[in-house]
Design a protein around this motif. Sequence first.
Motif, mmCIF file in Angstrom:
data_model
loop_
_atom_site.group_PDB
_atom_site.id
_atom_site.type_symbol
_atom_site.label_atom_id
_atom_site.label_comp_id
_atom_site.label_asym_id
_atom_site.label_seq_id
_atom_site.Cartn_x
_atom_site.Cartn_y
_atom_site.Cartn_z
ATOM 1 N N HIS A 195 0.846 -1.200 0.000
ATOM 2 C CA HIS A 195 0.000 0.000 0.000
ATOM 3 C C HIS A 195 0.877 1.245 0.000
ATOM 4 O O HIS A 195 1.911 1.286 0.679
ATOM 5 C CB HIS A 195 -0.901 0.011 1.243
ATOM 6 C CG HIS A 195 -1.709 1.266 1.391
ATOM 7 N ND1 HIS A 195 -2.822 1.525 0.616
ATOM 8 C CD2 HIS A 195 -1.549 2.348 2.208
ATOM 9 C CE1 HIS A 195 -3.334 2.701 0.963
ATOM 10 N NE2 HIS A 195 -2.579 3.221 1.919
ATOM 11 N N THR A 196 0.466 2.250 -0.778
ATOM 12 C CA THR A 196 1.138 3.548 -0.769
ATOM 13 C C THR A 196 0.209 4.558 -0.124
ATOM 14 O O THR A 196 -0.917 4.758 -0.588
ATOM 15 C CB THR A 196 1.483 4.002 -2.203
ATOM 16 O OG1 THR A 196 2.326 3.025 -2.822
ATOM 17 C CG2 THR A 196 2.207 5.348 -2.170
ATOM 18 N N ASP A 197 0.670 5.185 0.953
ATOM 19 C CA ASP A 197 -0.222 6.084 1.691
ATOM 20 C C ASP A 197 -0.225 7.485 1.091
ATOM 21 O O ASP A 197 0.456 7.768 0.097
ATOM 22 C CB ASP A 197 0.133 6.093 3.186
ATOM 23 C CG ASP A 197 1.427 6.842 3.491
ATOM 24 O OD1 ASP A 197 2.021 7.449 2.577
ATOM 25 O OD2 ASP A 197 1.852 6.837 4.665
ATOM 26 N N VAL A 198 -0.995 8.373 1.695
ATOM 27 C CA VAL A 198 -1.180 9.722 1.161
ATOM 28 C C VAL A 198 0.097 10.554 1.214
ATOM 29 O O VAL A 198 0.192 11.582 0.547
ATOM 30 C CB VAL A 198 -2.308 10.467 1.917
ATOM 31 C CG1 VAL A 198 -3.645 9.798 1.687
ATOM 32 C CG2 VAL A 198 -1.996 10.555 3.402
ATOM 33 N N HIS A 199 1.072 10.121 2.000
ATOM 34 C CA HIS A 199 2.337 10.836 2.099
ATOM 35 C C HIS A 199 3.392 10.278 1.143
ATOM 36 O O HIS A 199 4.519 10.754 1.128
ATOM 37 C CB HIS A 199 2.867 10.775 3.531
ATOM 38 C CG HIS A 199 1.898 11.283 4.545
ATOM 39 N ND1 HIS A 199 1.600 12.619 4.694
ATOM 40 C CD2 HIS A 199 1.128 10.624 5.453
ATOM 41 C CE1 HIS A 199 0.701 12.781 5.648
ATOM 42 N NE2 HIS A 199 0.402 11.593 6.122
ATOM 43 N N GLY A 200 3.011 9.270 0.367
ATOM 44 C CA GLY A 200 3.945 8.666 -0.571
ATOM 45 C C GLY A 200 4.782 7.559 0.021
ATOM 46 O O GLY A 200 5.688 7.042 -0.644
#
Length: 280
Positions: free
Chosen positions: A45-50
């Motif tokens: 998973h790649t989160d909203v902060h990269g």
Amino acid sequence: MASLKRSLGKNSKSLTICLTLFALISQSIGIGEVIWAVNAGGEAHTDVHGIVYEADPLEQDKVGISSDYGKTLMIGRVNPQDQILYQTERYHMSNFGYEIPIKGSGDFTLVLKFCEVWFTSPNKKVFDVALNGEHTVVHELDIFSKVGRGVAHDEIIPFSVRNGKLKVNGETSTIIDQKISLDFIKGDADNPKVNAVFVMKGTIDDIPKLPPLPGTETQRDFDDEEEEVEEIDQQKPKKRKPSGPKVKDPYAADDTSSILLPVFVAVGAFFPLLFCLCKL
């Protein structure tokens, strides 16, 4: 006309690429170099902060038990896109852990992500977290007691590496094969677990943080402001309102007597003086 369409098409594609790059850069602003990240019990998973979390490597090694029971809940205190990081987890009926690859020296920060998705009261799940087999960095963690059920909670642990030595909480130990063990230690209450974890090269100031819980920092700031206003009010002289119905000035009745008093004194002195004159 055709050339104009081609020009707009090229510009549109360029604009899309620029916006995408801008979004990726803006998400990474203020974030240090993440050297390792795992979505425990879940997929990549790649989160909203990269930050790119890899799929849980312990799934292939058959260590512990993965669970996505948290998907039945809406996780509070976190961006909807990143709820998955707190909805999947890995737990074990005994101790379990990961190996964190460490290269080079410097300051690092370990971020452990947790969410209680099962228990509805405190003291049901309590465990420790240790680094490098020697340092307890989280002692008797009770997630529900910290934030309740279905709410994201992060434990943030700064540490440093110098000359092959790990230093954390004022303690030092030797790093072997450029790897630091991260262990979740079973306590007397249920099983240890973790939802996600990452390690970043940098200080606490460089990592993204969860918003404050309702009624904690924000509420305390509001309470502090109220106390300051109250102190200022107390310093000001207050005008007191008299209790009871408004009445005439009780001293107003003395005005007539004070005016007539000299007359009475003069009359009283006149009669003795008149008696004396008659005697003469």
